[in-house]
Design a protein around this motif. Sequence first.
Motif, PDB file in Angstrom:
ATOM      1  N   LEU A 163      -4.770  52.559 132.666  1.00  0.00           N
ATOM      2  CA  LEU A 163      -6.061  53.140 132.283  1.00  0.00           C
ATOM      3  C   LEU A 163      -6.308  53.021 130.776  1.00  0.00           C
ATOM      4  O   LEU A 163      -7.408  52.655 130.340  1.00  0.00           O
ATOM      5  N   LEU A 164      -5.291  53.323 129.987  1.00  0.00           N
ATOM      6  CA  LEU A 164      -5.460  53.337 128.535  1.00  0.00           C
ATOM      7  C   LEU A 164      -5.503  51.936 127.930  1.00  0.00           C
ATOM      8  O   LEU A 164      -5.855  51.782 126.760  1.00  0.00           O
ATOM      9  N   SER A 165      -5.156  50.919 128.711  1.00  0.00           N
ATOM     10  CA  SER A 165      -5.221  49.542 128.213  1.00  0.00           C
ATOM     11  C   SER A 165      -6.612  48.933 128.372  1.00  0.00           C
ATOM     12  O   SER A 165      -6.857  47.814 127.896  1.00  0.00           O
ATOM     13  N   LEU A 166      -7.515  49.652 129.026  1.00  0.00           N
ATOM     14  CA  LEU A 166      -8.853  49.120 129.318  1.00  0.00           C
ATOM     15  C   LEU A 166      -9.805  49.277 128.139  1.00  0.00           C
ATOM     16  O   LEU A 166      -9.725  50.230 127.365  1.00  0.00           O
ATOM     17  N   ARG A 167     -10.756  48.361 128.052  1.00  0.00           N
ATOM     18  CA  ARG A 167     -11.847  48.520 127.108  1.00  0.00           C
ATOM     19  C   ARG A 167     -12.887  49.451 127.714  1.00  0.00           C
ATOM     20  O   ARG A 167     -12.797  49.829 128.888  1.00  0.00           O
ATOM     21  N   ARG A 168     -13.849  49.837 126.928  1.00  0.00           N
ATOM     22  CA  ARG A 168     -14.907  50.723 127.419  1.00  0.00           C
ATOM     23  C   ARG A 168     -15.615  50.069 128.605  1.00  0.00           C
ATOM     24  O   ARG A 168     -15.905  48.884 128.594  1.00  0.00           O
ATOM     25  N   ARG A 169     -15.872  50.891 129.617  1.00  0.00           N
ATOM     26  CA  ARG A 169     -16.507  50.475 130.869  1.00  0.00           C
ATOM     27  C   ARG A 169     -15.659  49.475 131.652  1.00  0.00           C
ATOM     28  O   ARG A 169     -16.174  48.662 132.430  1.00  0.00           O
ATOM     29  N   GLY A 170     -14.348  49.565 131.466  1.00  0.00           N
ATOM     30  CA  GLY A 170     -13.440  48.724 132.227  1.00  0.00           C
ATOM     31  C   GLY A 170     -13.275  49.224 133.644  1.00  0.00           C
ATOM     32  O   GLY A 170     -13.799  50.274 134.046  1.00  0.00           O
ATOM     33  N   ARG A 171     -12.509  48.463 134.441  1.00  0.00           N
ATOM     34  CA  ARG A 171     -12.280  48.800 135.858  1.00  0.00           C
ATOM     35  C   ARG A 171     -10.780  48.923 136.117  1.00  0.00           C
ATOM     36  O   ARG A 171     -10.032  47.980 135.852  1.00  0.00           O
ATOM     37  N   HIS A 172     -10.387  50.083 136.592  1.00  0.00           N
ATOM     38  CA  HIS A 172      -8.984  50.333 136.923  1.00  0.00           C
ATOM     39  C   HIS A 172      -8.822  50.308 138.435  1.00  0.00           C
ATOM     40  O   HIS A 172      -9.586  50.960 139.167  1.00  0.00           O
ATOM     41  N   VAL A 173      -7.824  49.568 138.920  1.00  0.00           N
ATOM     42  CA  VAL A 173      -7.527  49.528 140.352  1.00  0.00           C
ATOM     43  C   VAL A 173      -6.148  50.127 140.572  1.00  0.00           C
ATOM     44  O   VAL A 173      -5.143  49.636 140.035  1.00  0.00           O
ATOM     45  N   GLN A 174      -6.099  51.211 141.340  1.00  0.00           N
ATOM     46  CA  GLN A 174      -4.831  51.863 141.668  1.00  0.00           C
ATOM     47  C   GLN A 174      -4.306  51.299 142.981  1.00  0.00           C
ATOM     48  O   GLN A 174      -4.886  51.523 144.041  1.00  0.00           O
ATOM     49  N   VAL A 175      -3.214  50.552 142.887  1.00  0.00           N
ATOM     50  CA  VAL A 175      -2.595  49.942 144.058  1.00  0.00           C
ATOM     51  C   VAL A 175      -1.289  50.643 144.410  1.00  0.00           C
ATOM     52  O   VAL A 175      -1.017  50.946 145.568  1.00  0.00           O
ATOM     53  N   GLY A 176      -0.438  50.898 143.393  1.00  0.00           N
ATOM     54  CA  GLY A 176       0.827  51.578 143.651  1.00  0.00           C
ATOM     55  C   GLY A 176       0.607  52.996 144.117  1.00  0.00           C
ATOM     56  O   GLY A 176      -0.267  53.707 143.613  1.00  0.00           O
ATOM     57  N   LEU A 177       1.385  53.410 145.102  1.00  0.00           N
ATOM     58  CA  LEU A 177       1.300  54.782 145.598  1.00  0.00           C
ATOM     59  C   LEU A 177       1.673  55.744 144.476  1.00  0.00           C
ATOM     60  O   LEU A 177       2.594  55.497 143.704  1.00  0.00           O
ATOM     61  N   LEU A 178       0.940  56.844 144.370  1.00  0.00           N
ATOM     62  CA  LEU A 178       1.111  57.766 143.246  1.00  0.00           C
ATOM     63  C   LEU A 178       1.481  59.143 143.781  1.00  0.00           C
ATOM     64  O   LEU A 178       0.629  59.996 144.016  1.00  0.00           O
ATOM     65  N   PRO A 179       2.783  59.406 144.004  1.00  0.00           N
ATOM     66  CA  PRO A 179       3.203  60.696 144.563  1.00  0.00           C
ATOM     67  C   PRO A 179       2.822  61.842 143.635  1.00  0.00           C
ATOM     68  O   PRO A 179       2.809  61.692 142.418  1.00  0.00           O
ATOM     69  N   PRO A 180       2.505  63.000 144.190  1.00  0.00           N
ATOM     70  CA  PRO A 180       2.114  64.142 143.360  1.00  0.00           C
ATOM     71  C   PRO A 180       3.287  64.680 142.544  1.00  0.00           C
ATOM     72  O   PRO A 180       4.430  64.636 142.969  1.00  0.00           O
TER      73      PRO A 180
END
Length: 361
Positions: free
Chosen positions: A265-282
Motif C-alpha cells: 500500500l505504501l509503495s503506491l503513488r496517489r490514486r494507485g491500485r492495491h490488490v490483496q491476494v495473500g490471505l491476511l489472518p486477523p
Amino acid sequence: MRAVVIEDVRAQPEVREVSAPFAPDGGVVVDVRATGLCRSDWHAWAGHDDAITWPHVPGHELAGVVSAVGAGVQRWRVGDRVTVPFVCGCGRCSWCADGDAQVCPDQEQPGFTHWGSFAEQVVLHAADTNLVALPEGVDFATAASLGCRFATAYRALVARARLTKGEWVTVVGAGGVGLSAVMIARALGARVVAVDRNPAALAVAAELGAEHTVVAVGAGVGGGDAREAGADGTDDASTVMELTDGGAHVAVDAVGSEQTCATALLSLRRRGRHVQVGLLPPVDGHPRVPMARVIGWEIDVLGSHGMAAVDYPGMLALIESGALAPQRLVERVVGLEEAAALLPGFDTASVAGMTIIDPSR
C-alpha cells in the motif's frame, strides 16, 4: 488410496491409506497427476479457515484425469485431462450463471470445504461449471501450478487491477503467486519492482523481468512475522517510491501479512491500485493496515479470489503460444511423504518458485 491426512489443527501430516472416493451427482472423481503445495495449504493446516473439519486432506490446485463421472454430468467423460480453479462454484446461483463462480456464495474449495488433492484421487463437484479441459500441449505439473497461484495472479492484474503497458507494479513476495505476477506483468508490458527477503527468489524475479529487486528489511516479507525495525513496511516502500519516481501504479501483496500489506500500500503513488491476494489472518481481531494512506491518497483496494473456469481459455491460449510460461516457475517436484514433512514449515520456507506434488512418487 494414499493421501496426506491431518488429524487436527497443527498436527503433523501423515501419509495413510484411506477409502477411495466415489463420484457424486453432478461431480467427478479425478486421478491426481500433479498438485501444488502453497502457503494457502499452510493456512489450512494452521487452522485459519473455519470451513475445515478434522481429520482433513489438504490440496486445492490440481490437474489429472477424470476416472469416474456422476449422474447428470454432461460435458465430461472418463479419460478427460482436466484442471480446476481452487474456488468451485455451485453451478446454480446467479453468480455462477454470470461467470463469477469465484465469488459464489455456496462455493466449495477442495482442500478446505472437503478433502483435497494431496491424494491419489479427489472429488470435484458441479463439474460442468468448474472443470477446465487441458490442451495436450500443457502438462500436468504446469496445469497444477495454474489453479491457485498463476490464475490468481493473472486475474488480479488483468481483471482486477486492469494493468496497462508502461505502468509500474510492486510485487511484494516472490513466491509462487508473486513470481507469477512478475511474469504476467512483464507480458503485459508493465515495469516491475519485486520485494522479498529471499535473494534467491529475487534472482528468479529478475530473470523473469523484474526491473528492480528490493531485499526486504523485515523477515515478514516472503514469510515470517517480523516485528523488528522496518517491519511496518515503511523502509521497503520508501525504496520502491524512489525507484519508481513517486510510487507504483499497482501493488500486489502476494504474501498476506500486516507488513507485506503495508509495504504494498505504501509503495503506491496517489490514486494507485492495491490488490490483496495473500490471505491476511486477523491479529487481535483484525489486521492493522495503513488506511489513512488509502483515504488521503484515494488508493483503490481490490480483493482478488482466484479465477472462474470460464476465464481460463484466454490464459491457456497465452500459455500455448509461449507468451506465458508458468512451467518456468516450478522449482521442485516431491512425493506425498515429502509434502507431509514440508507443510508445517511452509510459511517460513525460502522457496524461489513453486512446489508440485506427484502422488505417484
